[in-house]
Write an enzyme that holds these catalytic residues in place. Structure first.
Site, PDB file in Angstrom:
ATOM      1  N   CYS A 114       0.815  -1.219   0.000  1.00 37.84           N
ATOM      2  CA  CYS A 114       0.000   0.000   0.000  1.00 37.84           C
ATOM      3  C   CYS A 114       0.847   1.267   0.000  1.00 37.84           C
ATOM      4  CB  CYS A 114      -0.952   0.009   1.186  1.00 37.84           C
ATOM      5  SG  CYS A 114      -2.039  -1.405   1.219  1.00 37.84           S
ATOM      6  N   HIS A 259      -3.176   7.352   2.691  1.00 40.77           N
ATOM      7  CA  HIS A 259      -3.671   6.055   2.221  1.00 40.77           C
ATOM      8  C   HIS A 259      -5.033   5.763   2.846  1.00 40.77           C
ATOM      9  CE1 HIS A 259      -4.082   1.942   1.277  1.00 40.77           C
ATOM     10  NE2 HIS A 259      -3.603   1.449   2.407  1.00 40.77           N
ATOM     11  N   ASN A 289     -10.204   0.005   0.507  1.00 38.36           N
ATOM     12  CA  ASN A 289      -8.749   0.133   0.436  1.00 38.36           C
ATOM     13  C   ASN A 289      -8.266  -0.343  -0.941  1.00 38.36           C
ATOM     14  OD1 ASN A 289      -5.983  -0.270   0.633  1.00 38.36           O
ATOM     15  ND2 ASN A 289      -6.061  -1.106   2.712  1.00 38.36           N
TER      16      ASN A 289
END
Ligand code: UT7
Length: 335
Positions: A114, A259, A289
């Site tokens: 990520c 994020h 996500n």
């Protein structure tokens, strides 16, 4: 002074929206549980024929159009993904480079889960300062819904698919553009907190003949609670350190583009840093996500909605498997 500028942004979301209520038809969960624990209401699922490269191509096309960049001007394609078209090679970046007709470009993938996009952005920035005569593409593209077990309610419900991209170029920055600061880190001791099996840690083939071991690609496994705690601590630290290096107070940041893993993580970070939660851009309710795609996706949305303007002092930050983290403090659109 020669600096690097984000000349254009683009993003792509697959059409199909899967709400929490739909997930609750096959999984022992509920919209109430998912939303209260993560801030997620829905996520997008790639269509069967869509992959990280096809979505990345669409995001790059949009970014190139907004930058007015022609394919032959692109000198490098950096692709951050942990759900590449193929398990290892060829690089998804190569597929994107070919489809876009960037015949003068090199291409490679970066893997930092990520955190991938913030690593790729810094890599591309340094690349451009060394090779200032070109434009480069930095893309984050993920089909995360194919990396999780949709029978596992503790992990699957968090993830979605999508892509985001930026075009970078080197240019003379106007006087008054403040310094750029970035930081990146890793704590490999935490590798077990989020992982997906299926690499070279498999039984070796038995020689001289014997069975050829199949290499199964597993589903993502995650210790949610420990990742949550790590994320809050690290995002707080990233923002504080960047502000310290720039000699500014966090309140001076116009916006934080972090994020999008869990709205509750960002709420906890906001509290620790002492910023109102409204200062953190949020898309997670509708996207889940999207791993390395999440930061370029929100940047593109912020630009297109008109909220992210030239001269805004912003922080980017991300964390993920590795464990890894990274961020930057910048005066938009300069790096
Ligand atoms: O890009 C980085 C990716 N990773 C992350 O960002 C993950 C960070 N961590 C988190 O977001 C949170 O830890 C989760 C949202 C994953 C989980 O929230 P939690 O508050 O840490 O829940 P938990 O895992 O401690 O589970 C609490 C309870 C358990 O039941 P019992 O044992 O207390 O009876 C779980 O079985 O909630 C249960 N549970 C669920 N219930 C309904 C776990 N997942 C679900 C679910 N629906 N989807």
């Amino acid at each position: 002074m020669l600096r690097v500028r984000i000349a254009g942004t683009g993003s792509y979301l697959p059409e199909r929206v899967v709400t929490n209520d739909e997930v609750a038809k096959w999984l022992d969960t509920s919209d109430e549980w998912i939303f209260s624990h993560s801030g997620i209401h829905a996520r997008h699922w790639a269509a069967p024929e869509e992959t990280s490269s096809t979505m990345g191509i669409k995001a790059c096309e949009a970014a190139m159009a907004s930058a007015g960049a022609r394919p032959e001007e692109i000198g490098m394609v950096f692709c951050a993904t942990s759900s590449p078209d193929f398990g290892t090679f060829p690089a998804t970046a190569s597929l994107i480079q070919a489809a876009l007709g960037c015949r003068n470009a090199g291409a490679f993938d970066l893997s930092a889960a990520c955190s991938g996009f913030v690593y790729a952005l810094e890599t591309a920035r340094c690349w451009l300062l060394a090779h200032p005569g070109m434009k480069v593409l930095v893309v984050g593209s993920e089909v995360m819904t194919r990396t999780v077990d949709w029978n596992d309610r503790t992990v699957s419900i968090l993830f979605g698919d999508g892509a985001g991209a930026v075009v970078l170029e080197a240019a003379e920055a106007p006087a008054g553009v403040r310094e750029y600061h970035s930081l990146h880190g890793s704590d490999g001791d935490g590798w077990q907190a989020i992982l997906r099996e299926g690499g070279s840690r498999v039984e070796p083939p038995k020689v001289p003949v014997g069975e050829i071991a199949m290499q199964p690609v597993g589903f993502m496994k995650m210790n949610g609670r420990s990742v949550f705690n790590f994320a809050v601590k690290k995002l707080d630290e990233i923002i504080r350190k960047l502000c310290e290096r720039a000699s500014i107070a966090p309140e001076e940041l116009t916006r934080v583009y972090a994020h999008q893993a869990n709205a509750r993580i960002l709420e906890a970070v906001a509290k620790r840093v002492g910023l109102p939660i409204g200062r953190f851009y949020m898309s997670i309710a509708e996207t889940g996500n999207m791993s390395a795609a999440s930061v370029p996706f929100i940047l593109d949305h912020a630009v297109r909605s008109g909220e992210l303007k030239d001269g805004d002092l912003i922080a980017l930050s991300a964390f993920g498997a590795g464990l890894s983290w990274g961020g930057a403090l910048t005066v938009w659109p300069w790096l």
